[in-house]
Design a protein around this motif. Structure first.
Motif, PDB file in Angstrom:
ATOM      1  N   UNK A  16      -8.669  13.823  -7.684  1.00 44.71           N
ATOM      2  CA  UNK A  16      -7.603  14.531  -7.674  1.00 44.71           C
ATOM      3  C   UNK A  16      -6.614  13.526  -8.329  1.00 44.71           C
ATOM      4  N   UNK A  17      -7.037  12.907  -8.231  1.00 43.51           N
ATOM      5  CA  UNK A  17      -5.768  12.287  -9.305  1.00 43.51           C
ATOM      6  C   UNK A  17      -6.506  11.854 -10.537  1.00 43.51           C
ATOM      7  N   UNK A  96      -1.344  -1.458 -11.746  1.00 46.28           N
ATOM      8  CA  UNK A  96      -1.442  -1.034  -9.772  1.00 46.28           C
ATOM      9  C   UNK A  96      -1.247   0.555  -9.921  1.00 46.28           C
ATOM     10  N   UNK A  97      -1.877   1.406  -9.893  1.00 44.83           N
ATOM     11  CA  UNK A  97      -1.308   2.629  -8.938  1.00 44.83           C
ATOM     12  C   UNK A  97      -2.170   3.419  -7.764  1.00 44.83           C
ATOM     13  N   UNK A  98      -1.194   2.581  -7.069  1.00 47.57           N
ATOM     14  CA  UNK A  98      -1.233   3.423  -5.360  1.00 47.57           C
ATOM     15  C   UNK A  98      -0.331   4.778  -4.931  1.00 47.57           C
ATOM     16  N   UNK A 104       5.250  -5.195   0.665  1.00 46.79           N
ATOM     17  CA  UNK A 104       4.299  -6.061   0.573  1.00 46.79           C
ATOM     18  C   UNK A 104       2.896  -6.101  -0.301  1.00 46.79           C
ATOM     19  N   UNK A 105       2.701  -5.035  -0.523  1.00 42.34           N
ATOM     20  CA  UNK A 105       1.623  -4.350  -1.255  1.00 42.34           C
ATOM     21  C   UNK A 105       2.270  -4.780  -2.894  1.00 42.34           C
ATOM     22  N   UNK A 120       3.554   3.833  -8.368  1.00 45.42           N
ATOM     23  CA  UNK A 120       3.449   4.665  -6.817  1.00 45.42           C
ATOM     24  C   UNK A 120       3.246   5.990  -7.975  1.00 45.42           C
ATOM     25  N   UNK A 121       1.860   6.606  -6.889  1.00 46.87           N
ATOM     26  CA  UNK A 121       1.013   7.830  -6.978  1.00 46.87           C
ATOM     27  C   UNK A 121       2.133   8.892  -6.337  1.00 46.87           C
TER      28      UNK A 121
END
Length: 137
Positions: A16-17, A96-98, A104-105, A120-121
C-alpha cells in the motif's frame, strides 16, 4: 516540476505504501524511473551485481528504506550497503521511511553516515516533493 532525478528506489514490503509513493512520484513527475524491492536481500543482490557492471544509470540517486521487512530488514541492508556504497561511484541519498516511532530506532538511524534522514510513515506529498527538490538543487 520537470524531473531531474533519473532513478529512485524503494525498499519496502508494504505494498500500500509503495503504491502510494509510486502514484505521487508519477503524478508530480518527481523522477524518470522508480525501482522497488520487497526486502533488503533483493536490493543488496541488485547493488552487488551493479559492482561488476558499474552502469551509473542503473544506480538510484535516492533510496527510501523501510526497517521492518522479511528476509533481510533495513538494518541488515544498511550494514551491508555501507560496505559497498562508495564502490558504486555515485552519490546516493538514503532515507529511512518507517512506521517505527521508537526514539532508539530514530537515533540509531541518524547516527549512520549513509542515512540522510528518518521519516515516519505515512509520508506526505509535501515530504516527497521536498526530498526530490533538495536532491536536484
Amino acid at each position: 516540476m520537470d524531473h531531474k532525478i533519473g532513478l529512485a528506489c524503494i525498499i519496502d514490503d508494504d505494498s500500500m505504501y509503495v503504491n502510494l509513493v509510486k502514484r505521487i512520484v508519477e503524478a508530480k513527475n518527481l523522477c524518470k524511473n522508480l525501482m522497488v524491492f520487497k526486502n533488503g536481500k533483493d536490493a543488496l543482490n541488485y547493488f552487488e551485481a551493479i559492482l561488476t557492471n558499474l552502469d551509473k544509470k542503473s544506480i538510484p540517486e535516492i533510496i527510501f528504506l523501510d526497517l521492518n521487512m522479511p528476509i533481510m530488514d533495513g538494518w541488515e541492508f544498511l550494514e551491508n550497503f555501507t560496505n559497498i556504497k562508495n564502490k558504486l561511484g555515485k552519490i546516493i541519498t538514503l532515507y529511512i521511511v518507517s512506521s517505527s516511532i521508537n526514539p532508539v530506532d530514530i537515533e540509531r538511524a541518524k547516527n549512520i553516515n549513509s542515512v540522510k534522514d528518518y521519516l515516519i510513515k505515512p509520508v506526505t506529498i509535501e515530504d516527497l516533493e521536498a526530498i526530490f527538490l533538495k536532491q536536484i538543487l
